[in-house]
Design a protein around this motif. Sequence first.
Motif, mmCIF file in Angstrom:
data_model
loop_
_atom_site.group_PDB
_atom_site.id
_atom_site.type_symbol
_atom_site.label_atom_id
_atom_site.label_comp_id
_atom_site.label_asym_id
_atom_site.label_seq_id
_atom_site.Cartn_x
_atom_site.Cartn_y
_atom_site.Cartn_z
ATOM 1 N N VAL A 6 -6.190 12.439 -3.833
ATOM 2 C CA VAL A 6 -6.042 10.975 -3.841
ATOM 3 C C VAL A 6 -5.017 10.548 -2.796
ATOM 4 N N ILE A 7 -3.939 11.308 -2.697
ATOM 5 C CA ILE A 7 -2.908 11.007 -1.698
ATOM 6 C C ILE A 7 -3.491 11.069 -0.294
ATOM 7 N N GLU A 47 1.304 8.023 -6.514
ATOM 8 C CA GLU A 47 0.251 9.017 -6.691
ATOM 9 C C GLU A 47 0.821 10.436 -6.744
ATOM 10 N N LEU A 70 -6.753 5.868 4.464
ATOM 11 C CA LEU A 70 -7.108 4.449 4.455
ATOM 12 C C LEU A 70 -5.968 3.586 4.993
ATOM 13 N N ILE A 71 -4.739 3.919 4.615
ATOM 14 C CA ILE A 71 -3.587 3.167 5.115
ATOM 15 C C ILE A 71 -3.499 3.293 6.634
ATOM 16 N N GLN A 122 3.177 11.519 -0.349
ATOM 17 C CA GLN A 122 3.540 10.176 -0.807
ATOM 18 C C GLN A 122 4.497 9.487 0.163
ATOM 19 N N GLU A 181 2.214 1.777 -3.468
ATOM 20 C CA GLU A 181 1.161 2.337 -4.323
ATOM 21 C C GLU A 181 0.967 3.825 -4.054
ATOM 22 N N LEU A 182 1.055 4.202 -2.777
ATOM 23 C CA LEU A 182 0.903 5.610 -2.419
ATOM 24 C C LEU A 182 1.988 6.465 -3.062
ATOM 25 N N ALA A 220 0.836 -1.204 0.000
ATOM 26 C CA ALA A 220 0.000 0.000 0.000
ATOM 27 C C ALA A 220 0.871 1.255 0.000
ATOM 28 N N CYS A 221 1.987 1.202 0.721
ATOM 29 C CA CYS A 221 2.919 2.332 0.733
ATOM 30 C C CYS A 221 3.555 2.535 -0.638
ATOM 31 N N GLU A 267 -6.613 10.711 0.635
ATOM 32 C CA GLU A 267 -7.565 9.627 0.853
ATOM 33 C C GLU A 267 -6.854 8.300 1.075
ATOM 34 N N LYS A 268 -5.841 8.021 0.270
ATOM 35 C CA LYS A 268 -5.108 6.751 0.425
ATOM 36 C C LYS A 268 -4.330 6.729 1.731
#
Length: 219
Positions: free
Chosen positions: A137-138, A132, A144-145, A177, A128-129, A125-126, A140-141
């Motif tokens: 989007v950053i 971005e 969630l993380i 990020q 993927e972040l 997940a990191c 929001e992700k």
Amino acid sequence: PMGSERTEIRKRQMAATPETPGAAQAQLSTGNRGSNACCFCWCCCCSCSCLTVRNQEEERARRTSHELQAEGIPNCEESPAPTLEEVNAWAQSFDKLMLTPAGRNAFREFLRTEFSEENMLFWMACEELKQESNKSVIEEKARLIYEDYISILSPKEVSLDSRVREVINRNMLEPSQHTFDDAQLQIYTLMHRDSYPRFMNSAIYKDLLQSLSEKSTEA
């Protein structure tokens, strides 16, 4: 005339007499029904309320259990089947194992048996972040993380020391990020030192290596 008045009064009294007990009885009956209805309603409401709460708790427990089971085996990354050369390379270093999707998938399968797959999921997940660029989007992700892997309330919480948690909490004031870089490195190091050696000695790795070796020999 006086006789007529007395007769008339007697008739009225006789007509009124049966109504009084009936009215009293009706009123008493109504009063009883009111009392009973009140008692009945209270019991009913109490019972229904208890049952409702109990049903809601049971439903929530079933839903949580179902969600955890569904999340227990997330979809693996798409990747071609590993070659014998690749699988042999995994034994050379943890970096080489983590470099390919096939290697990460095999390692995730092993982590799942040790109930520590959240370490790999957090690391991915990191990664993927970091890809971005959109600010919303950053954010929001990152949220969630944090909820999935950092929060102490999450069933998938990863093991981090207090220093790294403090860094994350500061970074979450303005997510980027690289909000979880320190935590990602700590989890990567944990997997390398703790889980990777056991993976190399596991049946999952040995069976895969043997299967590919036999195919190579047959070819």
